[in-house]
Design a protein around this motif. Structure first.
Motif, mmCIF file in Angstrom:
data_model
loop_
_atom_site.group_PDB
_atom_site.id
_atom_site.type_symbol
_atom_site.label_atom_id
_atom_site.label_comp_id
_atom_site.label_asym_id
_atom_site.label_seq_id
_atom_site.Cartn_x
_atom_site.Cartn_y
_atom_site.Cartn_z
ATOM 1 N N ALA A 1 0.839 -1.206 0.000
ATOM 2 C CA ALA A 1 0.000 0.000 0.000
ATOM 3 C C ALA A 1 0.868 1.248 0.000
ATOM 4 N N ALA A 2 1.937 1.252 0.786
ATOM 5 C CA ALA A 2 2.839 2.405 0.828
ATOM 6 C C ALA A 2 3.527 2.604 -0.523
ATOM 7 N N ALA A 3 3.960 1.506 -1.155
ATOM 8 C CA ALA A 3 4.615 1.609 -2.463
ATOM 9 C C ALA A 3 3.648 2.139 -3.514
ATOM 10 N N ARG A 4 2.397 1.694 -3.469
ATOM 11 C CA ARG A 4 1.390 2.218 -4.421
ATOM 12 C C ARG A 4 1.167 3.709 -4.199
ATOM 13 N N ALA A 5 1.090 4.110 -2.942
ATOM 14 C CA ALA A 5 0.876 5.526 -2.624
ATOM 15 C C ALA A 5 2.059 6.367 -3.102
ATOM 16 N N LEU A 6 3.274 5.909 -2.921
ATOM 17 C CA LEU A 6 4.453 6.646 -3.396
ATOM 18 C C LEU A 6 4.436 6.808 -4.914
ATOM 19 N N ARG A 7 4.073 5.749 -5.603
ATOM 20 C CA ARG A 7 4.029 5.827 -7.072
ATOM 21 C C ARG A 7 2.933 6.783 -7.524
ATOM 22 N N ARG A 8 1.767 6.677 -6.917
ATOM 23 C CA ARG A 8 0.636 7.508 -7.302
ATOM 24 C C ARG A 8 0.901 8.982 -6.982
ATOM 25 N N ARG A 9 1.407 9.265 -5.800
ATOM 26 C CA ARG A 9 1.563 10.653 -5.356
ATOM 27 C C ARG A 9 2.849 11.313 -5.834
ATOM 28 N N ARG A 10 3.930 10.549 -5.916
ATOM 29 C CA ARG A 10 5.236 11.149 -6.205
ATOM 30 C C ARG A 10 5.886 10.616 -7.481
ATOM 31 N N GLY A 11 5.292 9.573 -8.077
ATOM 32 C CA GLY A 11 5.885 8.981 -9.269
ATOM 33 C C GLY A 11 7.123 8.142 -8.963
ATOM 34 N N VAL A 12 7.305 7.789 -7.708
ATOM 35 C CA VAL A 12 8.455 6.988 -7.291
ATOM 36 C C VAL A 12 8.073 5.512 -7.304
ATOM 37 N N VAL A 13 8.874 4.703 -7.989
ATOM 38 C CA VAL A 13 8.623 3.267 -8.055
ATOM 39 C C VAL A 13 9.591 2.563 -7.103
ATOM 40 N N VAL A 14 9.025 1.826 -6.172
ATOM 41 C CA VAL A 14 9.820 1.061 -5.212
ATOM 42 C C VAL A 14 9.483 -0.422 -5.415
ATOM 43 N N PRO A 15 10.279 -1.109 -6.243
ATOM 44 C CA PRO A 15 10.000 -2.530 -6.463
ATOM 45 C C PRO A 15 10.420 -3.348 -5.243
ATOM 46 N N ALA A 16 9.738 -4.433 -5.025
ATOM 47 C CA ALA A 16 10.083 -5.343 -3.930
ATOM 48 C C ALA A 16 10.361 -6.720 -4.516
ATOM 49 N N LEU A 17 11.437 -7.315 -4.098
ATOM 50 C CA LEU A 17 11.781 -8.666 -4.523
ATOM 51 C C LEU A 17 11.484 -9.575 -3.339
ATOM 52 N N HIS A 18 10.429 -10.363 -3.460
ATOM 53 C CA HIS A 18 10.035 -11.268 -2.393
ATOM 54 C C HIS A 18 10.888 -12.531 -2.491
ATOM 55 N N LEU A 19 11.734 -12.746 -1.502
ATOM 56 C CA LEU A 19 12.666 -13.872 -1.524
ATOM 57 C C LEU A 19 11.978 -15.189 -1.820
ATOM 58 N N TRP A 20 10.908 -15.480 -1.087
ATOM 59 C CA TRP A 20 10.252 -16.770 -1.229
ATOM 60 C C TRP A 20 9.755 -16.979 -2.664
ATOM 61 N N ARG A 21 9.026 -16.009 -3.181
ATOM 62 C CA ARG A 21 8.454 -16.169 -4.524
ATOM 63 C C ARG A 21 9.525 -16.238 -5.601
ATOM 64 N N ALA A 22 10.468 -15.313 -5.548
ATOM 65 C CA ALA A 22 11.484 -15.232 -6.599
ATOM 66 C C ALA A 22 12.420 -16.443 -6.561
ATOM 67 N N ALA A 23 12.948 -16.758 -5.394
ATOM 68 C CA ALA A 23 13.902 -17.859 -5.300
ATOM 69 C C ALA A 23 13.229 -19.207 -5.543
ATOM 70 N N ALA A 24 11.966 -19.323 -5.169
ATOM 71 C CA ALA A 24 11.252 -20.580 -5.416
ATOM 72 C C ALA A 24 11.173 -20.862 -6.915
ATOM 73 N N ALA A 25 11.076 -19.801 -7.710
ATOM 74 C CA ALA A 25 11.020 -19.969 -9.162
ATOM 75 C C ALA A 25 12.353 -20.486 -9.713
#
Length: 142
Positions: free
Chosen positions: A5-29
């Motif tokens: 929710a905070a990352a969406r708000a930052l992108r919407r309000r400030r145009g800042v993109v904060v990607p998150a790499l979820h260890l479990w999901r990414a490494a499981a792949a």
């Protein structure tokens, strides 16, 4: 989740993109393709176990790893996941303690199949993926 929710708000309000790499999901792949043991994949096992053994072996106790102990039931109903039981063909959320659903904190994984060497391969892939995301953002996001 609060972080999403905070990352969406930052992108919407400030145009800042904060990607998150979820260890479990990414490494499981990456797990199977890097030779990971399928029995070690899951909560309490890989990929987190191997990555931890690689990055912070001082915090790990591999000698205490043991095979999965399957929980049988809660309230006389079969456990279908953390905090869930099956009844009448449907899943129901039922408040449970971790030890009820996953004795020893391990569910559906035998962590003994993981290792620091596998963790090193996973970390290498995760770092490469993170770098690729940063390059993409630099080249494609104003």
């Amino acid at each position: 989740m609060a972080l999403e929710a905070a990352a969406r708000a930052l992108r919407r309000r400030r145009g800042v993109v904060v990607p998150a790499l979820h260890l479990w999901r990414a490494a499981a792949a990456f797990h199977a393709g890097l030779g990971g043991d399928t029995a070690s994949l899951g909560h309490g096992g890989d990929p987190v176990w191997s990555v931890a053994l690689h990055l912070r072996p001082d915090l790990c106790r591999p000698e205490r790893a043991r095979p999965t102990e399957r929980a049988r039931s809660v309230l006389g109903l079969p456990i279908s996941g953390f905090g869930q039981v099956r009844c009448g063909g449907a899943e129901f959320a039922v408040p449970t303690d971790v030890e009820e659903a996953a004795p020893g904190g391990v569910s559906a994984a035998d962590p003994r199949g993981g290792g620091a060497e596998h963790g090193a391969r996973l970390v290498e892939e995760l770092v490469a993926a993170g770098a690729a995301m940063l390059v993409h953002l630099r080249e494609n996001v104003a």
